[in-house]
Design an enzyme around this catalytic site. Structure first.
Site, PDB file in Angstrom:
ATOM      1  N   ASP A  89       0.756  -0.734  -0.040  1.00 35.45           N
ATOM      2  CA  ASP A  89       0.278  -0.159  -0.371  1.00 35.45           C
ATOM      3  C   ASP A  89       1.197   1.179  -0.138  1.00 35.45           C
ATOM      4  O   ASP A  89       1.994   1.835   0.783  1.00 35.45           O
ATOM      5  CB  ASP A  89      -0.875   0.102   1.179  1.00 35.45           C
ATOM      6  N   THR A 122      -3.149   5.148  -4.136  1.00 35.97           N
ATOM      7  CA  THR A 122      -2.557   6.337  -3.330  1.00 35.97           C
ATOM      8  C   THR A 122      -0.428   6.075  -4.453  1.00 35.97           C
ATOM      9  O   THR A 122       0.201   6.160  -4.310  1.00 35.97           O
ATOM     10  CB  THR A 122      -2.544   5.655  -2.124  1.00 35.97           C
ATOM     11  N   THR A 123      -0.653   4.842  -4.366  1.00 32.46           N
ATOM     12  CA  THR A 123       0.114   4.369  -5.496  1.00 32.46           C
ATOM     13  C   THR A 123       0.318   5.325  -6.278  1.00 32.46           C
ATOM     14  O   THR A 123       1.768   6.098  -7.036  1.00 32.46           O
ATOM     15  CB  THR A 123       1.371   3.140  -5.689  1.00 32.46           C
ATOM     16  N   ASP A 415      -9.506  -0.114   1.687  1.00 35.65           N
ATOM     17  CA  ASP A 415      -9.764   0.055   0.683  1.00 35.65           C
ATOM     18  C   ASP A 415     -10.106   0.412  -0.004  1.00 35.65           C
ATOM     19  O   ASP A 415     -11.300   1.126  -0.961  1.00 35.65           O
ATOM     20  CB  ASP A 415      -8.192   0.125  -0.622  1.00 35.65           C
TER      21      ASP A 415
END
Length: 555
Positions: A89, A122-123, A415
């Site tokens: 994550d 997020t990545t 998520d």
């Protein structure tokens, strides 16, 4: 799997940029130093390069975790206990880093905001921002002014967003199709996580939990409990609230039509709370009198609580033996030391309020549920509240081989729940698997051909940065990225193409048939946040590090 042993991790400005840090502390204005001693300043090209390289280094750190075949990182603490976290994550990895480079901190911040706002991507947002800066670095090397690049990036981002918005689909009016969309989004989100092998099972769990909220979007009503043992497939959704506590000895094990008082109050022996105070007595009889007075005071407190007409008392703090006996004699279930997060959620789902004073029973709002009973999960006993006042409440019980697996499973499921919550509020969805990036890149390139001047180069670079996302997804899966992206571009020349990367077969596939969907809101947030972060870093032409604060010597 990559190993990130340095935790906290430090990115030094000078170390990353490989550039000598120039001190301008001796700059003189009117014969005086502009900056204090030990303050440093990077100006112009040197500052810009340091910013670029720091931000790109952060993007390169997390880009191997992108996509269904992304790798995990091991984060090992150097503190006491040397705790280990295994995750892919992006937000979790970047939160663990202590970064010295100011530009890199900007990317860490956008990753945190992405996690807070939409829960996923997020990545992707960090990688896209890094690729935009990588392309901008090439343009700056060609003597194109940063403001020209920023203008081009803004035009390209607006074009990309407009194209994506035209190709969304919305099935809100058809409950069956909408549920299918939600399930596809949940499975796509979980495909890059530890739960990918059981994504259908966990996708259904997440969709059922979010649909129970009936559009309220309050994820606090969904409790997640982790219990080591069994396998991930043994995880289940329970309609009710489960508190991870045991029922005490002599307490009733089952209560119907429960009236619950949720409290945060001291139920142990009162202590003299004045520092340094002492109580002196001249005989043992006096000690007995003090103990009797303490017991009487506690008895009165318990009587006040019982006067609320309750049959269940849940306290944030400890309950000592004497009050516990009094509650048991009155037929009241007393639960002690419930963690604060647990009692806040319990108060929410039962419709009660947390209280700490008991003088006015009429002003206290009690919680209600139809049944309280003790249940077993694995070898652990827990307390189950069913028929709670907030009918949307539910509990997802995660089972797994170890605490590391359960922690990562919880992050993955969180998520998915966040993305589904966003999709319920904004039901527009788009295809995934590299389809959006190639689609946007094609239209952005078309805009570049129509745009005169140097801005067209910046717009072209934006398209190249967008194509980097499917390239990285293919590289992380061990595929020939150049060949696949070239095939994708050829497929997208056809009108209304639904071609994307099928990493399982290692070829270009129809992502619509494969059921690879993503939330439009998440994709939009990635695009706009990455562009804004790249703009902010591009504007930098000066980095000033203040001198450390000196302690004044006392006389």
């Amino acid at each position: 799997m990559d190993y990130v042993w340095f935790f906290p991790l430090y990115f030094s400005l000078a170390a990353i940029a490989r550039l000598p840090t120039t001190s301008f502390a001796k700059m003189a204005v009117g014969g005086e130093n502009l900056l204090k001693d030990e303050a440093t300043e990077e100006k112009g090209e040197r500052a810009r390069m340091a910013s670029f390289i720091g931000a790109i280094a952060i993007a390169d750190l997390v880009k191997t975790t992108l996509g269904p075949k992304g790798m995990d990182k091991i984060l090992q603490s150097t503190g006491r206990g040397q705790s280990v976290t295994v995750t892919n994550d992006g937000a979790t990895i970047l939160k663990a880093l202590h970064i010295d480079n100011p530009a890199a901190r900007v990317l860490v911040d956008i990753s945190k905001v992405q996690d807070d706002e939409v829960g996923d991507g997020t990545t992707s947002v960090v990688v896209l921002a890094g690729e935009l800066l990588r392309e901008a670095e090439k343009l700056v090397a060609k003597n194109i002014h940063p403001m020209t690049i920023i203008d081009g990036y803004r035009m390209a981002a607006e074009c990309a967003r407009g194209v994506l918005e035209k190709r969304v689909r919305d099935n809100r009016d058809d409950p069956e199709k909408f549920r299918t969309d939600l399930l596809n989004i949940a499975m796509t989100t979980l495909s890059s996580k530890i739960l990918s092998q059981d994504k259908v099972h966990f996708g259904n769990l997440a969709v059922d939990a979010v649909l129970r909220l009936k559009g309220s979007g309050n994820l606090e009503a969904i409790q997640i409990i982790k219990k080591a043992g069994g396998s991930l497939k043994d995880s289940f959704l329970d309609e009710g609230f489960i508190l991870d506590k045991k029922i005490g000895i002599g307490q009733p094990k089952r209560i119907e039509n429960a009236k619950i008082l949720v409290a945060n109050t001291a139920m142990d022996t009162d202590k003299v709370k004045i520092y340094g105070a002492r109580v002196r007595v001249d005989s043992m009889a006096k000690i007995g009198e003090i103990e009797a007075a303490e017991k009487e005071k506690m008895r009165q407190k318990v009587q006040k609580i019982i006067a609320h007409g309750i049959n269940c008392f849940v306290n944030r703090q400890l309950i000592y033996n004497f009050p516990e006996e009094l509650f048991a004699d009155a037929g009241i279930l007393a639960i002690e030391h419930a963690d604060f997060d647990g009692i806040e959620r319990l108060a929410l789902v039962t419709g009660g309020e947390i209280t700490s004073t008991f003088d006015s029973p009429e002003s206290v709002k009690l919680g209600h549920c139809k049944l309280i009973e003790e249940i077993m999960i694995g070898e652990d006993k827990l307390i189950h509240f069913s028929g709670v006042e907030l009918g949307q409440a539910c509990t997802i019980v995660l089972r797994g081989a170890s605490s590391h697996v359960l922690d990562e499973a919880e992050r993955s499921l969180h998520d998915a729940l966040c993305v589904l919550q966003q999709t319920v509020s904004d039901s527009r969805v788009v295809l995934g698997g590299g389809w959006p990036e190639i689609l946007m890149a094609g239209h952005v390139e078309e805009l570049a051909r129509k745009t005169p001047g140097k801005k067209s180069l910046a717009i072209d670079s934006f398209a190249a940065a967008l194509r980097a996302i499917p390239t990285i997804i293919a590289d992380n899966a061990g595929l020939d990225s150049a060949e696949l992206v070239a095939q994708l571009r050829a497929e997208h020349v056809k009108e209304d193409s639904t071609a994307g990367i099928d990493v399982i077969l290692g070829a270009v596939g129809d992502v619509e048939k494969l059921g690879i969907f993503e939330s439009f809101k998440v994709k939009q947030a990635i695009l706009l946040s990455a562009t804004e972060a790249a703009e902010m870093i591009l504007r930098v032409d000066d980095i000033i590090k203040c001198a450390p604060r000196q302690r004044e010597e006392r006389m």
